[in-house]
Scaffold this motif. Structure first.
Motif, PDB file in Angstrom:
ATOM      1  N   ASP A  70      15.934  -2.942  -7.302  1.00 40.92           N
ATOM      2  CA  ASP A  70      16.659  -3.944  -8.096  1.00 40.92           C
ATOM      3  C   ASP A  70      17.017  -5.162  -7.250  1.00 40.92           C
ATOM      4  OD1 ASP A  70      16.495  -2.285 -10.242  1.00 40.92           O
ATOM      5  OD2 ASP A  70      18.559  -1.540 -10.124  1.00 40.92           O
ATOM      6  N   GLY A  71      17.116  -4.957  -5.933  1.00 39.72           N
ATOM      7  CA  GLY A  71      17.448  -6.073  -5.037  1.00 39.72           C
ATOM      8  C   GLY A  71      16.217  -6.875  -4.628  1.00 39.72           C
ATOM      9  N   SER A  72      15.077  -6.591  -5.257  1.00 41.69           N
ATOM     10  CA  SER A  72      13.822  -7.262  -4.874  1.00 41.69           C
ATOM     11  C   SER A  72      13.165  -7.898  -6.107  1.00 41.69           C
ATOM     12  CB  SER A  72      12.881  -6.197  -4.293  1.00 41.69           C
ATOM     13  OG  SER A  72      11.550  -6.596  -4.395  1.00 41.69           O
ATOM     14  N   TYR A  73      12.490  -9.029  -5.882  1.00 41.70           N
ATOM     15  CA  TYR A  73      11.742  -9.616  -7.007  1.00 41.70           C
ATOM     16  C   TYR A  73      10.444  -8.864  -7.248  1.00 41.70           C
ATOM     17  CZ  TYR A  73      14.956 -13.526  -7.001  1.00 41.70           C
ATOM     18  OH  TYR A  73      16.087 -14.280  -7.081  1.00 41.70           O
ATOM     19  N   ILE A  74       9.914  -8.232  -6.188  1.00 45.71           N
ATOM     20  CA  ILE A  74       8.590  -7.624  -6.357  1.00 45.71           C
ATOM     21  C   ILE A  74       8.660  -6.096  -6.511  1.00 45.71           C
ATOM     22  CG2 ILE A  74       7.455  -9.526  -5.169  1.00 45.71           C
ATOM     23  CD1 ILE A  74       7.161  -7.744  -2.722  1.00 45.71           C
ATOM     24  N   ARG A  75       9.803  -5.503  -6.193  1.00 45.83           N
ATOM     25  CA  ARG A  75      10.079  -4.087  -6.435  1.00 45.83           C
ATOM     26  C   ARG A  75       9.073  -3.146  -5.750  1.00 45.83           C
ATOM     27  NH1 ARG A  75      13.832  -3.599 -10.259  1.00 45.83           N
ATOM     28  NH2 ARG A  75      13.267  -1.462 -10.746  1.00 45.83           N
ATOM     29  N   LEU A  76       8.550  -3.567  -4.577  1.00 40.29           N
ATOM     30  CA  LEU A  76       7.571  -2.727  -3.873  1.00 40.29           C
ATOM     31  C   LEU A  76       8.096  -2.365  -2.490  1.00 40.29           C
ATOM     32  CD1 LEU A  76       4.425  -4.904  -4.660  1.00 40.29           C
ATOM     33  CD2 LEU A  76       4.964  -2.682  -5.682  1.00 40.29           C
ATOM     34  N   PHE A  77       7.654  -1.214  -1.981  1.00 43.42           N
ATOM     35  CA  PHE A  77       7.948  -0.828  -0.598  1.00 43.42           C
ATOM     36  C   PHE A  77       6.679  -1.029   0.227  1.00 43.42           C
ATOM     37  CE2 PHE A  77      11.047   1.789  -2.949  1.00 43.42           C
ATOM     38  CZ  PHE A  77      12.207   1.514  -2.221  1.00 43.42           C
ATOM     39  N   LYS A  78       6.862  -1.257   1.525  1.00 34.52           N
ATOM     40  CA  LYS A  78       5.697  -1.231   2.413  1.00 34.52           C
ATOM     41  C   LYS A  78       5.054   0.143   2.274  1.00 34.52           C
ATOM     42  CE  LYS A  78       7.292  -4.228   6.155  1.00 34.52           C
ATOM     43  NZ  LYS A  78       8.521  -4.773   5.596  1.00 34.52           N
ATOM     44  N   LEU A  79       3.724   0.195   2.425  1.00 37.07           N
ATOM     45  CA  LEU A  79       3.016   1.473   2.270  1.00 37.07           C
ATOM     46  C   LEU A  79       3.552   2.523   3.252  1.00 37.07           C
ATOM     47  CD1 LEU A  79       0.834   2.125   0.329  1.00 37.07           C
ATOM     48  CD2 LEU A  79      -0.868   1.424   2.003  1.00 37.07           C
ATOM     49  N   GLN A 127      -1.407  -0.329  -7.754  1.00 34.80           N
ATOM     50  CA  GLN A 127      -2.393  -1.079  -6.969  1.00 34.80           C
ATOM     51  C   GLN A 127      -2.386  -2.580  -7.291  1.00 34.80           C
ATOM     52  OE1 GLN A 127      -3.024   0.979  -4.639  1.00 34.80           O
ATOM     53  NE2 GLN A 127      -5.151   1.648  -4.843  1.00 34.80           N
ATOM     54  N   GLN A 128      -2.430  -2.924  -8.580  1.00 41.18           N
ATOM     55  CA  GLN A 128      -2.497  -4.356  -8.925  1.00 41.18           C
ATOM     56  C   GLN A 128      -1.260  -5.121  -8.467  1.00 41.18           C
ATOM     57  OE1 GLN A 128      -3.696  -5.011 -12.962  1.00 41.18           O
ATOM     58  NE2 GLN A 128      -5.648  -3.979 -12.631  1.00 41.18           N
ATOM     59  N   PRO A 129      -0.038  -4.614  -8.723  1.00 38.44           N
ATOM     60  CA  PRO A 129       1.127  -5.352  -8.200  1.00 38.44           C
ATOM     61  C   PRO A 129       1.080  -5.504  -6.680  1.00 38.44           C
ATOM     62  CG  PRO A 129       1.822  -3.668  -9.764  1.00 38.44           C
ATOM     63  CD  PRO A 129       0.365  -3.467  -9.531  1.00 38.44           C
ATOM     64  N   ARG A 130       0.562  -4.519  -5.975  1.00 38.93           N
ATOM     65  CA  ARG A 130       0.494  -4.634  -4.515  1.00 38.93           C
ATOM     66  C   ARG A 130      -0.483  -5.748  -4.125  1.00 38.93           C
ATOM     67  NH1 ARG A 130       3.246  -0.555  -2.228  1.00 38.93           N
ATOM     68  NH2 ARG A 130       2.617  -1.371  -0.213  1.00 38.93           N
ATOM     69  N   ARG A 131      -1.652  -5.760  -4.783  1.00 38.67           N
ATOM     70  CA  ARG A 131      -2.624  -6.817  -4.456  1.00 38.67           C
ATOM     71  C   ARG A 131      -2.044  -8.189  -4.794  1.00 38.67           C
ATOM     72  NH1 ARG A 131      -6.276  -3.606  -7.584  1.00 38.67           N
ATOM     73  NH2 ARG A 131      -7.127  -2.015  -6.213  1.00 38.67           N
ATOM     74  N   ALA A 132      -1.352  -8.267  -5.962  1.00 43.96           N
ATOM     75  CA  ALA A 132      -0.803  -9.555  -6.395  1.00 43.96           C
ATOM     76  C   ALA A 132       0.203 -10.085  -5.373  1.00 43.96           C
ATOM     77  CB  ALA A 132      -0.137  -9.408  -7.758  1.00 43.96           C
ATOM     78  N   GLU A 133       0.899  -9.184  -4.681  1.00 40.58           N
ATOM     79  CA  GLU A 133       1.906  -9.617  -3.689  1.00 40.58           C
ATOM     80  C   GLU A 133       1.347  -9.607  -2.272  1.00 40.58           C
ATOM     81  OE1 GLU A 133       4.620 -10.960  -4.524  1.00 40.58           O
ATOM     82  OE2 GLU A 133       4.448 -10.434  -6.649  1.00 40.58           O
ATOM     83  N   LYS A 134       0.018  -9.479  -2.177  1.00 39.83           N
ATOM     84  CA  LYS A 134      -0.655  -9.456  -0.864  1.00 39.83           C
ATOM     85  C   LYS A 134      -0.110  -8.331   0.033  1.00 39.83           C
ATOM     86  CE  LYS A 134      -2.547 -13.867  -1.255  1.00 39.83           C
ATOM     87  NZ  LYS A 134      -2.610 -13.718  -2.692  1.00 39.83           N
ATOM     88  N   MET A 135       0.270  -7.218  -0.597  1.00 38.76           N
ATOM     89  CA  MET A 135       0.639  -6.023   0.175  1.00 38.76           C
ATOM     90  C   MET A 135      -0.525  -5.053   0.038  1.00 38.76           C
ATOM     91  SD  MET A 135       4.632  -5.587  -0.820  1.00 38.76           S
ATOM     92  CE  MET A 135       5.125  -4.481   0.505  1.00 38.76           C
ATOM     93  N   PRO A 136      -0.936  -4.427   1.151  1.00 41.86           N
ATOM     94  CA  PRO A 136      -2.134  -3.589   1.060  1.00 41.86           C
ATOM     95  C   PRO A 136      -1.992  -2.497  -0.006  1.00 41.86           C
ATOM     96  CG  PRO A 136      -1.166  -3.537   3.267  1.00 41.86           C
ATOM     97  CD  PRO A 136      -0.292  -4.408   2.445  1.00 41.86           C
ATOM     98  N   PRO A 137      -3.027  -2.353  -0.849  1.00 39.52           N
ATOM     99  CA  PRO A 137      -3.014  -1.231  -1.802  1.00 39.52           C
ATOM    100  C   PRO A 137      -3.411   0.058  -1.079  1.00 39.52           C
ATOM    101  CG  PRO A 137      -5.031  -2.477  -2.054  1.00 39.52           C
ATOM    102  CD  PRO A 137      -4.251  -3.155  -0.947  1.00 39.52           C
TER     103      PRO A 137
END
Ligand SMILES: Nc1ncnc2c1ncn2[C@@H]1O[C@H](COP(=O)(O)OP(=O)(O)OP(=O)(O)O)[C@@H](O)[C@H]1O
Length: 356
Positions: free
Chosen positions: A110-119, A296-306
């Motif tokens: 919730d504290g992030s705009y992209i809601r992803l963790f590093k792999l 996978q797609q949200p990770r690619r969209a944020e340039k974080m490795p899928p």
């Protein structure tokens, strides 16, 4: 409302060395305080006025010094360091002291705009969760309420060195709001006159580093002993979703139900051919499709490795087995820890993070 009898703020303020509010739930408020003897920060959980809070019993048993002392899972459950009671206008509030945490995994998202963790962080978190769950299973317990809001991240090392003044300077002083009634009537004496807004000690999910991603599995309010009690929950529940729609989602994602359940589900004819092919639908998403568009797609969209294909396949294979319709076909936590994804990806990442 009557079951949720919170403690008045004046009674919390009387407790020495409470410095901030950490959070609240339906059955408690949680406060950051300083332990007088060690000078370290602790969390005090103040339960609503309930003479016999279930979680307290569970955690007291788990905290017993007789239990296996050096299992890594033991450091991931909130051991009770002390306990006491407060008498208030609503009755007796059981209070217990545990380790404080920084945020839950859902708070970090919730504290992030992209809601992803590093792999690497996602692997470290998943490995610890499996270790913690396996540990509580060895103590004869099931957690009963595993979700990302109940997986907390420990405070970073160095937090204890901070003075109260430094803490307030960085994270702010406690802010309160007056509690009022919509109808303007007087509050009854059992309602707190003010409520403190919990402090934000967390950070955005993508900022978390593997070495800081140390979990505490919290909220044992639904924990139970499977040897003494059966509990059944659906694999997935939907907010406001109809049962038939949820069953359809289950079958889309995981394949058709075991025959004796499939044949009892009358609405299957509207959504599936008799051999389980989706019909009369524009969209249909398998587990693999969902992984692709939600991970996978949200990770690619944020340039974080899928996930690379080999890791993705191992992860999906582990998840698919955990999501077997029949509970008896699902792997135990111990078997999950022995799965290919855990052994090749998650556990080595966790070991690496511990050394760094
Ligand atoms: N040790 C802790 N350190 C920091 N924050 C905590 C701690 N324990 C709980 N919290 C925060 O307080 C919130 C409520 O805690 P918890 O879920 O244990 O309470 P509860 O009253 O049992 O709530 P519910 O059953 O409604 O989830 C958590 O989501 C978490 O954000």
């Amino acid at each position: 409302m009557l079951q949720h009898l919170y403690v008045p703020i004046e009674d919390v303020e009387k407790l020495e060395r409470v410095v901030q509010k950490l959070g609240y739930g339906s059955y408690s408020t949680i406060w950051l305080a300083r332990d007088e003897s060690s000078n370290e920060f602790v969390a005090i959980k103040i339960c609503t006025a309930d003479p016999n809070p279930h979680e307290f019993d569970v955690l007291s048993n788990l905290s017993s010094p007789q239990l296996s002392g050096n299992s890594p899972g033991r450091s991931m459950v909130p051991l009770i360091l002390d306990s006491f009671q407060i008498q208030g206008p609503n009755g007796t509030h059981t209070c217990y002291v545990t380790s404080p945490a920084r945020m839950s995994l859902s708070d970090a998202k919730d504290g992030s705009y992209i809601r992803l963790f590093k792999l690497e962080v996602a692997r470290v978190l998943a490995a610890q969760l499996a270790v913690a769950v396996e540990y509580i299973h060895t103590q004869g317990l099931a957690h009963g309420d595993l979700h990302s809001g109940n997986v907390l991240i420990q405070l970073p090392s160095g937090f204890n060195e901070m003075s109260d003044e430094e803490l307030y300077k960085i994270y702010g002083e406690p802010e309160s709001e007056v509690v009022t009634r919509f109808d303007g009537e007087e509050l009854s004496p059992c309602i707190p006159s003010r409520a403190i807004i919990p402090v934000w000690l967390g950070e955005a999910s993508e900022e978390l580093q593997p070495s800081d991603a140390k979990i505490i599995l919290s909220d044992f309010g639904e924990a139970f002993s499977p040897a003494k009690q059966d509990k059944f929950d659906p694999l997935f529940e939907g907010f406001l979703a109809k049962e038939d729609d949820m069953t359809c989602e289950h079958a889309d994602a995981l394949g058709i139900l075991p025959p004796e359940w499939w044949n009892k589900w009358d609405a299957r004819h509207k959504k599936f051919s008799e051999d389980g092919k989706p019909i009369n639908r524009e969209s249909y998403r398998s587990l693999e499709d969902r992984f692709e568009d939600s991970v996978q797609q949200p990770r690619r969209a944020e340039k974080m490795p899928p996930f690379e294909p080999a890791e993705r396949d191992a992860l999906l294979s582990m998840l698919r087995s955990m999501l077997s319709f029949r509970p008896e076909s699902r792997p135990s936590a111990k078997e999950v820890l022995a799965s290919e994804w855990m052994v090749k990806w998650a556990l080595p990442e966790y070991e690496k993070a511990q050394k760094s």
